[in-house]
Design a protein around this motif. Sequence first.
Motif, PDB file in Angstrom:
ATOM      1  N   ARG A   5     104.266  26.914  64.794  1.00  0.00           N
ATOM      2  CA  ARG A   5     104.098  27.994  63.805  1.00  0.00           C
ATOM      3  C   ARG A   5     102.853  27.764  62.953  1.00  0.00           C
ATOM      4  N   LEU A  18      99.741  28.575  65.090  1.00  0.00           N
ATOM      5  CA  LEU A  18      99.575  30.000  65.351  1.00  0.00           C
ATOM      6  C   LEU A  18      99.340  30.810  64.080  1.00  0.00           C
ATOM      7  N   ASP A  36      97.240  30.094  61.775  1.00  0.00           N
ATOM      8  CA  ASP A  36      95.824  30.033  61.431  1.00  0.00           C
ATOM      9  C   ASP A  36      95.059  31.057  62.265  1.00  0.00           C
ATOM     10  N   ARG A  37      94.426  32.010  61.603  1.00  0.00           N
ATOM     11  CA  ARG A  37      93.765  33.103  62.320  1.00  0.00           C
ATOM     12  C   ARG A  37      92.692  32.603  63.280  1.00  0.00           C
ATOM     13  N   ARG A  64      94.306  30.759  66.233  1.00  0.00           N
ATOM     14  CA  ARG A  64      95.008  31.740  67.064  1.00  0.00           C
ATOM     15  C   ARG A  64      94.020  32.527  67.938  1.00  0.00           C
ATOM     16  N   LEU A 111      92.837  30.226  70.752  1.00  0.00           N
ATOM     17  CA  LEU A 111      93.878  30.056  71.764  1.00  0.00           C
ATOM     18  C   LEU A 111      93.918  31.252  72.716  1.00  0.00           C
ATOM     19  N   SER A 156      86.999  35.911  62.755  1.00  0.00           N
ATOM     20  CA  SER A 156      87.719  34.770  62.198  1.00  0.00           C
ATOM     21  C   SER A 156      86.759  33.658  61.793  1.00  0.00           C
TER      22      SER A 156
END
Length: 431
Positions: A220, A223, A225-226, A229, A232, A403
Amino acid sequence: MPAATPTPAPTTRYKAVFAVREFRAVFAAHALSLLGLIVSEISLSVLVYDLTGSPLMSALTFALGFLPYVIGGTLLAGVADRFPARRVLVSCDLLCAACVAVMTLPGAHIGVLLAMRCGVAAVSPVFQGTRLATLTDILGDGDRFVLGRSLLRIVSQSALLVGFGLGGVLLMAVSPRHALLITVGTFCASALLLRFGTRRRPARTGAAAPLVRDSLKGARQVLADRRVRALLLLFWVPSMFAVAPEALAAPYADELSVGSAGLGLLMCALPVGTIAGELYAGARLRPATRERIALPLVCVAVLPYAGYVLHPGLALSLALLLAAGATSAYTLGLDQWFVRAVPQELRGRAMTLLQAGLMTIQGVGMALAGVVAEFAGVRATVAGAGVLGALVCVLLAREARRSEAAPEPSRPSRTLPTDGRDGADHHVTGR
Protein backbone atom coordinates in the motif's frame (compact mmCIF):
# COMPACT_ATOMS: atom_id res chain seq x y z
CA MET A 1 38.39 34.46 -22.44
CA PRO A 2 35.46 32.03 -22.82
CA ALA A 3 34.58 29.87 -19.87
CA ALA A 4 35.72 26.29 -20.04
CA THR A 5 33.02 23.80 -20.88
CA PRO A 6 32.60 21.27 -18.07
CA THR A 7 33.68 17.77 -19.00
CA PRO A 8 30.85 15.24 -18.74
CA ALA A 9 31.30 12.49 -16.18
CA PRO A 10 32.73 9.34 -17.76
CA THR A 11 30.23 6.70 -18.73
CA THR A 12 30.27 3.56 -16.61
CA ARG A 13 31.01 0.40 -18.60
CA TYR A 14 29.90 -3.18 -18.13
CA LYS A 15 33.55 -4.01 -17.36
CA ALA A 16 33.36 -1.85 -14.22
CA VAL A 17 30.34 -3.82 -13.03
CA PHE A 18 32.11 -7.15 -13.49
CA ALA A 19 35.06 -5.77 -11.50
CA VAL A 20 32.90 -6.01 -8.37
CA ARG A 21 33.62 -9.40 -6.78
CA GLU A 22 30.18 -9.91 -5.25
CA PHE A 23 28.43 -9.04 -8.47
CA ARG A 24 30.34 -11.80 -10.23
CA ALA A 25 28.96 -14.27 -7.69
CA VAL A 26 25.47 -12.85 -8.18
CA PHE A 27 25.80 -13.04 -11.96
CA ALA A 28 27.02 -16.65 -11.96
CA ALA A 29 24.33 -17.75 -9.50
CA HIS A 30 21.64 -16.07 -11.58
CA ALA A 31 22.81 -17.76 -14.79
CA LEU A 32 22.98 -21.20 -13.16
CA SER A 33 19.62 -21.14 -11.47
CA LEU A 34 17.90 -19.61 -14.49
CA LEU A 35 19.14 -22.30 -16.85
CA GLY A 36 18.07 -24.92 -14.34
CA LEU A 37 14.64 -23.34 -14.04
CA ILE A 38 14.12 -23.35 -17.80
CA VAL A 39 15.15 -27.00 -18.00
CA SER A 40 12.70 -27.78 -15.20
CA GLU A 41 9.84 -26.04 -16.99
CA ILE A 42 10.41 -28.07 -20.14
CA SER A 43 10.96 -31.32 -18.25
CA LEU A 44 7.93 -30.84 -16.03
CA SER A 45 5.62 -30.03 -18.93
CA VAL A 46 6.79 -33.19 -20.73
CA LEU A 47 6.43 -35.23 -17.54
CA VAL A 48 2.90 -33.97 -16.92
CA TYR A 49 1.94 -34.73 -20.50
CA ASP A 50 3.39 -38.24 -20.21
CA LEU A 51 1.36 -38.85 -17.03
CA THR A 52 -1.92 -37.35 -18.20
CA GLY A 53 -1.87 -37.33 -22.01
CA SER A 54 -3.54 -33.91 -21.74
CA PRO A 55 -2.22 -30.87 -23.63
CA LEU A 56 -4.26 -28.70 -21.26
CA MET A 57 -2.49 -30.08 -18.18
CA SER A 58 0.89 -29.69 -19.89
CA ALA A 59 0.11 -26.05 -20.70
CA LEU A 60 -1.10 -25.54 -17.14
CA THR A 61 2.41 -26.22 -15.83
CA PHE A 62 3.59 -23.12 -17.71
CA ALA A 63 0.63 -21.05 -16.53
CA LEU A 64 1.43 -21.97 -12.93
CA GLY A 65 4.76 -20.25 -13.43
CA PHE A 66 2.93 -16.92 -13.61
CA LEU A 67 -0.08 -17.08 -11.32
CA PRO A 68 1.59 -17.65 -7.88
CA TYR A 69 3.71 -14.53 -8.42
CA VAL A 70 0.75 -12.52 -7.12
CA ILE A 71 0.76 -14.47 -3.86
CA GLY A 72 4.50 -14.31 -3.31
CA GLY A 73 4.73 -10.70 -4.43
CA THR A 74 2.00 -9.40 -2.12
CA LEU A 75 1.72 -11.67 0.91
CA LEU A 76 5.41 -12.53 1.28
CA ALA A 77 7.06 -9.31 0.08
CA GLY A 78 7.93 -8.23 3.63
CA VAL A 79 10.50 -11.05 3.79
CA ALA A 80 12.75 -9.02 1.47
CA ASP A 81 13.19 -6.23 4.04
CA ARG A 82 12.77 -7.83 7.46
CA PHE A 83 15.45 -10.55 7.19
CA PRO A 84 19.14 -10.34 6.17
CA ALA A 85 19.30 -10.47 2.39
CA ARG A 86 21.85 -13.27 2.10
CA ARG A 87 19.74 -15.50 4.35
CA VAL A 88 16.65 -14.80 2.26
CA LEU A 89 18.40 -15.52 -1.04
CA VAL A 90 20.08 -18.74 0.10
CA SER A 91 16.88 -19.96 1.78
CA CYS A 92 14.86 -19.29 -1.38
CA ASP A 93 17.34 -21.26 -3.48
CA LEU A 94 17.28 -24.21 -1.09
CA LEU A 95 13.49 -24.15 -0.88
CA CYS A 96 13.24 -24.21 -4.68
CA ALA A 97 15.75 -27.07 -4.80
CA ALA A 98 13.62 -29.01 -2.29
CA CYS A 99 10.44 -28.43 -4.34
CA VAL A 100 12.09 -29.68 -7.53
CA ALA A 101 13.61 -32.64 -5.66
CA VAL A 102 10.09 -33.74 -4.67
CA MET A 103 9.13 -33.66 -8.36
CA THR A 104 11.84 -36.22 -9.13
CA LEU A 105 10.42 -38.83 -6.73
CA PRO A 106 9.12 -41.90 -8.58
CA GLY A 107 5.36 -42.12 -8.48
CA ALA A 108 4.81 -38.47 -7.47
CA HIS A 109 1.14 -37.66 -8.13
CA ILE A 110 0.24 -35.00 -10.70
CA GLY A 111 -1.20 -32.88 -7.91
CA VAL A 112 2.12 -32.99 -6.07
CA LEU A 113 4.00 -31.98 -9.21
CA LEU A 114 1.77 -28.96 -9.79
CA ALA A 115 1.86 -28.00 -6.10
CA MET A 116 5.67 -28.02 -6.13
CA ARG A 117 5.59 -25.94 -9.33
CA CYS A 118 3.43 -23.41 -7.50
CA GLY A 119 5.87 -23.41 -4.59
CA VAL A 120 8.80 -22.49 -6.82
CA ALA A 121 6.75 -19.76 -8.51
CA ALA A 122 5.58 -18.27 -5.18
CA VAL A 123 9.15 -18.05 -3.88
CA SER A 124 10.55 -16.51 -7.07
CA PRO A 125 9.29 -12.91 -6.64
CA VAL A 126 10.64 -12.79 -3.08
CA PHE A 127 14.02 -13.94 -4.33
CA GLN A 128 14.05 -11.55 -7.28
CA GLY A 129 12.87 -8.57 -5.23
CA THR A 130 15.51 -9.19 -2.57
CA ARG A 131 18.19 -9.54 -5.23
CA LEU A 132 17.25 -6.29 -6.94
CA ALA A 133 17.00 -4.36 -3.69
CA THR A 134 20.39 -5.52 -2.47
CA LEU A 135 21.98 -4.97 -5.86
CA THR A 136 22.00 -1.28 -4.96
CA ASP A 137 24.20 -2.11 -1.98
CA ILE A 138 26.60 -4.03 -4.16
CA LEU A 139 26.86 -1.44 -6.92
CA GLY A 140 25.45 1.75 -5.41
CA ASP A 141 22.24 3.35 -6.64
CA GLY A 142 23.80 5.04 -9.66
CA ASP A 143 24.82 3.96 -13.13
CA ARG A 144 26.52 0.76 -12.03
CA PHE A 145 23.24 -0.50 -10.57
CA VAL A 146 21.52 0.21 -13.90
CA LEU A 147 24.16 -1.73 -15.84
CA GLY A 148 24.15 -4.57 -13.32
CA ARG A 149 20.38 -4.84 -13.65
CA SER A 150 20.79 -4.73 -17.42
CA LEU A 151 23.27 -7.61 -17.33
CA LEU A 152 20.85 -9.75 -15.34
CA ARG A 153 18.12 -9.06 -17.90
CA ILE A 154 20.49 -9.93 -20.72
CA VAL A 155 21.28 -13.23 -18.99
CA SER A 156 17.55 -13.90 -18.67
CA GLN A 157 16.96 -13.31 -22.39
CA SER A 158 20.03 -15.34 -23.35
CA ALA A 159 18.93 -18.19 -21.10
CA LEU A 160 15.64 -18.34 -22.99
CA LEU A 161 17.55 -18.79 -26.24
CA VAL A 162 19.98 -21.38 -24.87
CA GLY A 163 17.87 -23.08 -22.20
CA PHE A 164 15.00 -24.27 -24.38
CA GLY A 165 17.44 -25.72 -26.90
CA LEU A 166 19.48 -27.46 -24.21
CA GLY A 167 16.33 -28.72 -22.54
CA GLY A 168 15.12 -30.31 -25.75
CA VAL A 169 18.47 -31.99 -26.39
CA LEU A 170 18.70 -33.14 -22.78
CA LEU A 171 15.31 -34.83 -22.90
CA MET A 172 16.49 -36.85 -25.88
CA ALA A 173 19.13 -38.42 -23.62
CA VAL A 174 17.47 -38.73 -20.20
CA SER A 175 13.99 -38.99 -18.71
CA PRO A 176 12.15 -35.86 -17.50
CA ARG A 177 12.62 -36.85 -13.84
CA HIS A 178 16.37 -37.24 -14.32
CA ALA A 179 16.50 -33.88 -16.12
CA LEU A 180 14.84 -32.31 -13.09
CA LEU A 181 17.80 -33.44 -10.99
CA ILE A 182 19.93 -30.97 -12.95
CA THR A 183 17.69 -28.17 -11.74
CA VAL A 184 18.15 -29.33 -8.14
CA GLY A 185 21.90 -29.11 -8.70
CA THR A 186 21.78 -25.60 -10.22
CA PHE A 187 19.67 -24.25 -7.34
CA CYS A 188 22.10 -25.75 -4.81
CA ALA A 189 25.07 -24.33 -6.71
CA SER A 190 23.42 -20.91 -6.73
CA ALA A 191 22.88 -21.14 -2.97
CA LEU A 192 26.55 -21.96 -2.41
CA LEU A 193 27.71 -19.08 -4.59
CA LEU A 194 25.52 -16.63 -2.72
CA ARG A 195 26.44 -17.98 0.70
CA PHE A 196 30.20 -17.88 0.21
CA GLY A 197 30.50 -15.24 -2.51
CA THR A 198 28.58 -12.44 -0.78
CA ARG A 199 28.69 -10.64 2.54
CA ARG A 200 26.08 -10.72 5.26
CA ARG A 201 24.20 -7.50 5.88
CA PRO A 202 21.51 -6.69 8.41
CA ALA A 203 17.82 -6.53 7.58
CA ARG A 204 16.49 -3.22 6.30
CA THR A 205 13.61 -3.13 8.78
CA GLY A 206 12.56 -4.94 11.92
CA ALA A 207 9.77 -7.50 12.29
CA ALA A 208 7.30 -5.17 13.98
CA ALA A 209 4.15 -6.77 12.51
CA PRO A 210 3.03 -10.18 11.23
CA LEU A 211 4.56 -10.95 7.86
CA VAL A 212 1.40 -10.85 5.75
CA ARG A 213 0.20 -7.62 7.34
CA ASP A 214 3.62 -6.05 6.93
CA SER A 215 3.78 -7.14 3.28
CA LEU A 216 0.36 -5.71 2.48
CA LYS A 217 1.16 -2.49 4.31
CA GLY A 218 4.37 -2.14 2.31
CA ALA A 219 2.49 -2.72 -0.95
CA ARG A 220 0.00 0.00 0.00
CA GLN A 221 2.82 2.42 0.84
CA VAL A 222 4.55 1.73 -2.46
CA LEU A 223 1.39 2.11 -4.53
CA ALA A 224 0.31 5.25 -2.65
CA ASP A 225 3.30 7.16 -4.01
CA ARG A 226 2.27 8.74 -7.31
CA ARG A 227 5.78 8.70 -8.79
CA VAL A 228 6.48 5.07 -7.87
CA ARG A 229 3.03 4.02 -9.05
CA ALA A 230 3.57 5.67 -12.44
CA LEU A 231 6.93 3.94 -12.87
CA LEU A 232 5.51 0.56 -11.89
CA LEU A 233 2.85 0.92 -14.56
CA LEU A 234 5.53 1.83 -17.11
CA PHE A 235 7.30 -1.42 -16.30
CA TRP A 236 4.15 -3.53 -16.27
CA VAL A 237 1.78 -2.36 -18.99
CA PRO A 238 4.08 -2.45 -22.04
CA SER A 239 4.95 -6.04 -21.10
CA MET A 240 1.30 -7.04 -21.23
CA PHE A 241 1.11 -6.00 -24.89
CA ALA A 242 4.67 -7.11 -25.74
CA VAL A 243 3.97 -10.82 -25.13
CA ALA A 244 1.27 -11.05 -27.81
CA PRO A 245 3.56 -12.31 -30.63
CA GLU A 246 5.20 -14.83 -28.30
CA ALA A 247 1.84 -16.15 -27.12
CA LEU A 248 0.65 -16.54 -30.71
CA ALA A 249 3.93 -17.63 -32.32
CA ALA A 250 2.81 -21.23 -32.90
CA PRO A 251 -0.44 -20.45 -34.75
CA TYR A 252 1.29 -17.64 -36.66
CA ALA A 253 4.08 -19.98 -37.80
CA ASP A 254 1.34 -22.38 -38.94
CA GLU A 255 -0.34 -19.61 -40.93
CA LEU A 256 2.98 -18.80 -42.61
CA SER A 257 3.70 -22.51 -43.21
CA VAL A 258 7.28 -22.07 -41.97
CA GLY A 259 7.43 -25.19 -39.80
CA SER A 260 9.31 -25.66 -36.55
CA ALA A 261 12.38 -23.79 -37.83
CA GLY A 262 10.30 -20.70 -38.52
CA LEU A 263 8.61 -21.02 -35.14
CA GLY A 264 12.03 -21.11 -33.49
CA LEU A 265 13.07 -17.95 -35.32
CA LEU A 266 9.87 -16.17 -34.32
CA MET A 267 10.43 -17.13 -30.67
CA CYS A 268 14.06 -15.96 -30.76
CA ALA A 269 13.66 -12.63 -32.57
CA LEU A 270 12.26 -10.64 -29.64
CA PRO A 271 14.92 -11.78 -27.11
CA VAL A 272 17.69 -11.13 -29.66
CA GLY A 273 16.39 -7.59 -30.23
CA THR A 274 16.14 -7.04 -26.49
CA ILE A 275 19.74 -8.16 -25.91
CA ALA A 276 21.01 -5.94 -28.73
CA GLY A 277 19.10 -2.88 -27.47
CA GLU A 278 20.25 -3.34 -23.88
CA LEU A 279 23.88 -3.87 -24.86
CA TYR A 280 23.96 -0.82 -27.08
CA ALA A 281 22.26 1.47 -24.56
CA GLY A 282 24.37 0.17 -21.69
CA ALA A 283 27.70 0.29 -23.50
CA ARG A 284 27.34 3.34 -25.75
CA LEU A 285 24.92 5.79 -24.14
CA ARG A 286 25.53 8.02 -21.16
CA PRO A 287 23.19 7.78 -18.16
CA ALA A 288 21.58 11.13 -18.94
CA THR A 289 20.93 10.02 -22.52
CA ARG A 290 19.34 6.79 -21.38
CA GLU A 291 16.99 8.72 -19.12
CA ARG A 292 16.20 11.23 -21.85
CA ILE A 293 15.17 8.56 -24.37
CA ALA A 294 13.30 6.35 -21.89
CA LEU A 295 9.84 7.86 -22.33
CA PRO A 296 10.04 8.27 -26.14
CA LEU A 297 11.17 4.64 -26.43
CA VAL A 298 8.43 3.31 -24.17
CA CYS A 299 5.85 5.13 -26.31
CA VAL A 300 6.94 3.19 -29.41
CA ALA A 301 7.94 -0.05 -27.66
CA VAL A 302 5.14 -2.16 -29.12
CA LEU A 303 4.31 0.03 -32.12
CA PRO A 304 6.25 -2.22 -34.55
CA TYR A 305 3.57 -4.86 -33.95
CA ALA A 306 1.18 -2.66 -35.92
CA GLY A 307 3.10 -3.82 -39.00
CA TYR A 308 1.34 -7.18 -38.70
CA VAL A 309 -1.65 -5.53 -40.33
CA LEU A 310 0.35 -5.72 -43.60
CA HIS A 311 0.26 -9.54 -43.46
CA PRO A 312 4.06 -9.79 -43.33
CA GLY A 313 5.98 -12.88 -44.27
CA LEU A 314 8.62 -14.46 -42.07
CA ALA A 315 11.43 -12.02 -42.91
CA LEU A 316 9.40 -8.87 -42.22
CA SER A 317 7.86 -10.39 -39.09
CA LEU A 318 11.34 -11.07 -37.73
CA ALA A 319 12.38 -7.48 -38.50
CA LEU A 320 9.35 -6.12 -36.65
CA LEU A 321 10.07 -8.30 -33.62
CA LEU A 322 13.75 -7.33 -33.60
CA ALA A 323 12.78 -3.65 -33.70
CA ALA A 324 10.29 -4.08 -30.86
CA GLY A 325 12.87 -5.91 -28.77
CA ALA A 326 15.49 -3.21 -29.32
CA THR A 327 13.18 -0.53 -27.90
CA SER A 328 13.22 -2.30 -24.53
CA ALA A 329 16.37 -0.26 -23.81
CA TYR A 330 13.93 2.13 -22.15
CA THR A 331 14.13 -0.07 -19.05
CA LEU A 332 17.62 1.24 -18.24
CA GLY A 333 16.22 4.73 -17.74
CA LEU A 334 13.25 3.41 -15.75
CA ASP A 335 15.58 1.44 -13.47
CA GLN A 336 17.44 4.60 -12.51
CA TRP A 337 14.24 6.52 -11.81
CA PHE A 338 12.73 3.69 -9.81
CA VAL A 339 15.65 3.23 -7.46
CA ARG A 340 15.68 6.99 -6.83
CA ALA A 341 11.96 7.10 -6.14
CA VAL A 342 11.68 4.25 -3.63
CA PRO A 343 12.71 4.82 0.02
CA GLN A 344 15.45 2.46 1.11
CA GLU A 345 13.32 0.98 3.90
CA LEU A 346 10.71 -0.09 1.30
CA ARG A 347 13.11 -1.09 -1.44
CA GLY A 348 12.86 -4.85 -0.98
CA ARG A 349 9.07 -4.82 -0.96
CA ALA A 350 8.93 -2.42 -3.92
CA MET A 351 11.26 -4.58 -6.02
CA THR A 352 9.31 -7.71 -5.08
CA LEU A 353 6.06 -6.03 -6.08
CA LEU A 354 7.67 -4.90 -9.33
CA GLN A 355 8.72 -8.44 -10.25
CA ALA A 356 5.45 -10.01 -9.16
CA GLY A 357 3.41 -7.54 -11.18
CA LEU A 358 5.64 -7.94 -14.21
CA MET A 359 5.29 -11.71 -14.36
CA THR A 360 1.59 -11.68 -13.53
CA ILE A 361 0.70 -9.12 -16.17
CA GLN A 362 2.67 -11.04 -18.78
CA GLY A 363 0.60 -14.11 -17.97
CA VAL A 364 -2.57 -12.02 -18.28
CA GLY A 365 -1.34 -10.60 -21.58
CA MET A 366 -0.71 -14.06 -23.00
CA ALA A 367 -4.15 -15.24 -21.97
CA LEU A 368 -5.84 -12.14 -23.43
CA ALA A 369 -3.93 -12.49 -26.70
CA GLY A 370 -5.15 -16.06 -27.01
CA VAL A 371 -8.77 -15.11 -26.31
CA VAL A 372 -8.77 -12.20 -28.78
CA ALA A 373 -7.05 -14.28 -31.47
CA GLU A 374 -9.89 -16.80 -31.29
CA PHE A 375 -12.22 -14.11 -32.67
CA ALA A 376 -9.99 -11.65 -34.53
CA GLY A 377 -7.19 -13.84 -35.83
CA VAL A 378 -3.49 -13.77 -35.06
CA ARG A 379 -2.39 -10.87 -37.27
CA ALA A 380 -5.21 -8.58 -36.16
CA THR A 381 -4.55 -9.40 -32.51
CA VAL A 382 -0.82 -8.61 -32.70
CA ALA A 383 -1.43 -5.45 -34.74
CA GLY A 384 -4.14 -4.36 -32.28
CA ALA A 385 -1.75 -4.94 -29.38
CA GLY A 386 0.75 -2.65 -31.10
CA VAL A 387 -1.69 0.20 -31.67
CA LEU A 388 -3.58 -0.02 -28.38
CA GLY A 389 -0.36 -0.61 -26.45
CA ALA A 390 1.28 2.46 -27.98
CA LEU A 391 -1.71 4.65 -27.04
CA VAL A 392 -1.73 3.38 -23.47
CA CYS A 393 2.03 3.85 -23.18
CA VAL A 394 1.74 7.46 -24.31
CA LEU A 395 -0.77 8.12 -21.52
CA LEU A 396 1.47 6.42 -18.97
CA ALA A 397 4.49 8.40 -20.15
CA ARG A 398 2.55 11.64 -19.67
CA GLU A 399 1.65 10.59 -16.13
CA ALA A 400 5.28 9.70 -15.41
CA ARG A 401 6.37 13.15 -16.61
CA ARG A 402 3.76 14.85 -14.45
CA SER A 403 4.70 12.84 -11.40
CA GLU A 404 8.32 13.87 -11.89
CA ALA A 405 7.42 17.51 -12.16
CA ALA A 406 5.11 17.44 -9.13
CA PRO A 407 6.63 15.25 -6.38
CA GLU A 408 4.32 14.50 -3.50
CA PRO A 409 5.19 16.36 -0.30
CA SER A 410 4.17 13.32 1.75
CA ARG A 411 6.75 11.08 0.16
CA PRO A 412 9.10 9.62 2.80
CA SER A 413 12.65 10.83 2.96
CA ARG A 414 15.21 8.63 1.29
CA THR A 415 18.30 7.29 2.92
CA LEU A 416 20.08 5.88 -0.08
CA PRO A 417 23.67 4.81 -0.60
CA THR A 418 25.70 7.87 -1.49
CA ASP A 419 27.85 6.39 -4.19
CA GLY A 420 28.82 3.33 -6.16
CA ARG A 421 32.26 2.70 -4.67
CA ASP A 422 34.27 -0.36 -5.60
CA GLY A 423 32.62 -3.59 -4.57
CA ALA A 424 35.62 -4.66 -2.49
CA ASP A 425 34.38 -2.38 0.30
CA HIS A 426 30.74 -1.97 -0.61
CA HIS A 427 29.04 -5.32 -1.06
CA VAL A 428 25.84 -7.19 -0.45
CA THR A 429 23.96 -10.02 -2.09
CA GLY A 430 21.82 -10.81 -5.07
CA ARG A 431 21.38 -13.44 -7.70
